[in-house]
Design an enzyme around this catalytic site. Structure first.
Site, PDB file in Angstrom:
ATOM      1  N   ARG A 193      11.112  -1.834  10.815  1.00  0.00           N
ATOM      2  CA  ARG A 193       9.904  -1.330  11.799  1.00  0.00           C
ATOM      3  C   ARG A 193       9.844  -2.294  13.090  1.00  0.00           C
ATOM      4  O   ARG A 193       9.885  -3.535  13.042  1.00  0.00           O
ATOM      5  CB  ARG A 193       8.455  -1.306  11.060  1.00  0.00           C
ATOM      6  CG  ARG A 193       8.417   0.087  10.357  1.00  0.00           C
ATOM      7  CD  ARG A 193       7.166   0.039   9.553  1.00  0.00           C
ATOM      8  NE  ARG A 193       5.781  -0.531  10.162  1.00  0.00           N
ATOM      9  CZ  ARG A 193       4.767  -0.518   9.532  1.00  0.00           C
ATOM     10  NH1 ARG A 193       4.583   0.087   8.462  1.00  0.00           N
ATOM     11  NH2 ARG A 193       3.744  -0.993  10.342  1.00  0.00           N
ATOM     12  N   ARG A 245      11.586  -5.684   4.711  1.00  0.00           N
ATOM     13  CA  ARG A 245      11.186  -4.610   4.713  1.00  0.00           C
ATOM     14  C   ARG A 245      11.706  -3.700   5.360  1.00  0.00           C
ATOM     15  O   ARG A 245      12.294  -4.029   6.572  1.00  0.00           O
ATOM     16  CB  ARG A 245       9.525  -4.563   5.140  1.00  0.00           C
ATOM     17  CG  ARG A 245       8.994  -2.975   5.134  1.00  0.00           C
ATOM     18  CD  ARG A 245       7.688  -2.883   5.105  1.00  0.00           C
ATOM     19  NE  ARG A 245       6.913  -3.329   6.330  1.00  0.00           N
ATOM     20  CZ  ARG A 245       5.662  -3.039   6.167  1.00  0.00           C
ATOM     21  NH1 ARG A 245       4.965  -2.762   5.411  1.00  0.00           N
ATOM     22  NH2 ARG A 245       4.918  -3.270   7.548  1.00  0.00           N
ATOM     23  N   ARG A 280      -9.961   1.112   8.645  1.00  0.00           N
ATOM     24  CA  ARG A 280      -9.311  -0.420   8.673  1.00  0.00           C
ATOM     25  C   ARG A 280     -10.391  -1.070   9.432  1.00  0.00           C
ATOM     26  O   ARG A 280     -10.226  -2.230   9.630  1.00  0.00           O
ATOM     27  CB  ARG A 280      -8.071  -0.229   9.453  1.00  0.00           C
ATOM     28  CG  ARG A 280      -6.966  -0.860   8.819  1.00  0.00           C
ATOM     29  CD  ARG A 280      -5.853  -0.608   9.520  1.00  0.00           C
ATOM     30  NE  ARG A 280      -4.586  -1.112   9.302  1.00  0.00           N
ATOM     31  CZ  ARG A 280      -3.395  -0.827   8.920  1.00  0.00           C
ATOM     32  NH1 ARG A 280      -3.302   0.538   8.263  1.00  0.00           N
ATOM     33  NH2 ARG A 280      -2.382  -1.360   9.038  1.00  0.00           N
ATOM     34  N   ARG A 339      -1.524  -8.659  13.380  1.00  0.00           N
ATOM     35  CA  ARG A 339      -1.758  -7.656  12.280  1.00  0.00           C
ATOM     36  C   ARG A 339      -2.684  -8.226  11.206  1.00  0.00           C
ATOM     37  O   ARG A 339      -3.626  -7.738  10.666  1.00  0.00           O
ATOM     38  CB  ARG A 339      -0.701  -6.903  11.795  1.00  0.00           C
ATOM     39  CG  ARG A 339      -0.090  -5.882  12.796  1.00  0.00           C
ATOM     40  CD  ARG A 339       1.240  -5.600  12.409  1.00  0.00           C
ATOM     41  NE  ARG A 339       1.551  -4.773  11.302  1.00  0.00           N
ATOM     42  CZ  ARG A 339       2.795  -4.489  10.796  1.00  0.00           C
ATOM     43  NH1 ARG A 339       3.703  -5.119  11.623  1.00  0.00           N
ATOM     44  NH2 ARG A 339       2.884  -4.092   9.554  1.00  0.00           N
ATOM     45  N   LYS A 369       0.715  -1.013  -0.012  1.00  0.00           N
ATOM     46  CA  LYS A 369      -0.099  -0.031  -0.142  1.00  0.00           C
ATOM     47  C   LYS A 369       0.897   1.338   0.167  1.00  0.00           C
ATOM     48  O   LYS A 369       0.749   2.104  -0.655  1.00  0.00           O
ATOM     49  CB  LYS A 369      -0.874   0.123   0.998  1.00  0.00           C
ATOM     50  CG  LYS A 369      -1.954  -1.224   1.332  1.00  0.00           C
ATOM     51  CD  LYS A 369      -2.612  -1.016   2.525  1.00  0.00           C
ATOM     52  CE  LYS A 369      -2.114  -1.166   4.135  1.00  0.00           C
ATOM     53  NZ  LYS A 369      -1.491  -2.295   4.273  1.00  0.00           N
TER      54      LYS A 369
HETATM   55  P1  AMP Z   1       0.552   0.294   9.036  1.00  0.00           P
HETATM   56  O1  AMP Z   1       1.922   1.301   8.764  1.00  0.00           O
HETATM   57  O2  AMP Z   1      -0.476   0.823   8.288  1.00  0.00           O
HETATM   58  O3  AMP Z   1       1.207  -1.087   8.760  1.00  0.00           O
HETATM   59  O4  AMP Z   1       0.311   0.491  10.457  1.00  0.00           O
HETATM   60  C1  AMP Z   1       0.795   0.349  11.597  1.00  0.00           C
HETATM   61  C2  AMP Z   1      -0.021   0.240  12.853  1.00  0.00           C
HETATM   62  O5  AMP Z   1      -0.641   1.339  13.089  1.00  0.00           O
HETATM   63  C3  AMP Z   1      -0.968  -0.706  12.712  1.00  0.00           C
HETATM   64  O6  AMP Z   1      -0.589  -2.255  13.122  1.00  0.00           O
HETATM   65  C4  AMP Z   1      -1.960  -0.294  13.902  1.00  0.00           C
HETATM   66  O7  AMP Z   1      -1.466  -0.482  15.187  1.00  0.00           O
HETATM   67  C5  AMP Z   1      -1.976   1.286  13.586  1.00  0.00           C
HETATM   68  N1  AMP Z   1      -2.879   1.492  12.559  1.00  0.00           N
HETATM   69  C6  AMP Z   1      -2.623   2.067  11.246  1.00  0.00           C
HETATM   70  N2  AMP Z   1      -3.754   2.323  10.624  1.00  0.00           N
HETATM   71  C7  AMP Z   1      -4.922   2.259  11.582  1.00  0.00           C
HETATM   72  C8  AMP Z   1      -6.095   2.266  11.421  1.00  0.00           C
HETATM   73  N3  AMP Z   1      -6.969   2.913  10.384  1.00  0.00           N
HETATM   74  N4  AMP Z   1      -6.828   2.018  12.505  1.00  0.00           N
HETATM   75  C9  AMP Z   1      -6.386   1.884  13.606  1.00  0.00           C
HETATM   76  N5  AMP Z   1      -5.139   1.466  13.983  1.00  0.00           N
HETATM   77  C10 AMP Z   1      -4.252   1.846  12.908  1.00  0.00           C
END
Ligand code: AMP
Length: 210
Positions: free
Chosen positions: A151, A118, A85, A162, A13
């Site tokens: 990360r 990654r 999400r 996740r 993404k």
């Molecule tokens: P990402 O960078 O998109 O993989 O997001 C990393 C982490 O941020 C996720 O595992 C969640 O803990 C939090 N997170 C990201 N987007 C959301 C969302 N839309 N709603 C709630 N938590 C989020």
């Protein structure tokens, strides 16, 4: 054009959104990046967010909805990466009138390899993969020169959580937008450059003036 891009963690993404930002000047709003920035603040709320991210759980909808809405206020061309999400988040942003939802479909088996390779830059905005999307100079971001890091939530335990949350909370969002006729499912299995190219062609067909 107001876009949402969804897909399992590690589906690409961020990479696709970065390409759309560079080529078509979409504002790239990464929910994860907004939350990591908040988590870096040593406030009580920042610490709460950090604890949730570290174990791979979603943060409460009102927090992320407020952050995203603030970011896109009065903007007309953006891509929301990894947001909404959950169905309650989707309901809370009905007023944004999203035009299209891109769903990057990648089987779980492929995701594990993507996670291990990654890397993200220290600024947190550019993503790489050691094998599939390496930087020009090892360990350094092509765009801002900052060091590349792994990360803290790319650990086997957090990744498992996740993925579980993607299936239980985010798959229903995909169905929600499919029923509204906004969903575009894209095969996210090929190399990131190819997926990004496919997405660009699809969007240009939708709006040749992009
Ligand atoms: P990402 O960078 O998109 O993989 O997001 C990393 C982490 O941020 C996720 O595992 C969640 O803990 C939090 N997170 C990201 N987007 C959301 C969302 N839309 N709603 C709630 N938590 C989020």
């Amino acid at each position: 054009m107001k876009l949402v891009i969804l897909g399992p963690p590690g589906s690409g993404k961020g990479t696709v959104s970065e390409q759309l930002e560079r080529e078509f000047h979409f504002l790239h709003v990464s929910a994860g990046e907004l939350l990591r920035n908040e988590a870096a603040q040593k406030t009580e709320e920042g610490q709460k967010i950090n604890a949730l991210i570290t174990v791979g759980k979603l943060v409460p909808p009102e927090i992320i909805v407020a952050l995203v809405k603030e970011k896109v206020k009065s903007k007309r061309k953006y891509i929301l990466d990894g947001f909404p999400r959950s169905v309650d988040q989707a309901e809370m942003i009905k007023d944004l009138s999203i035009d299209k939802v891109l769903y990057l479909d990648v089987p779980d088996e492929l995701l594990v390899e993507r996670f291990t390779g990654r890397r993200v830059c220290k600024q947190g905005h550019h993503s790489y993969h050691l094998k599939y999307l390496p930087p020009k100079k090892a360990g350094i971001c092509d765009y801002d020169g900052s060091p590349l890091l792994q990360r803290s939530d790319d650990t086997p335990k957090a990744i498992k959580e996740r993925l579980r949350i993607f299936h239980s909370e985010t798959k229903p969002v995909i169905e929600y937008y499919r029923k509204k006729g906004l969903l575009m499912k894209i095969d996210g299995s090929p190399l990131p450059e190819i997926v990004a190219q496919n997405v660009k062609e699809i969007l240009q067909k939708l709006d040749p003036k992009l």
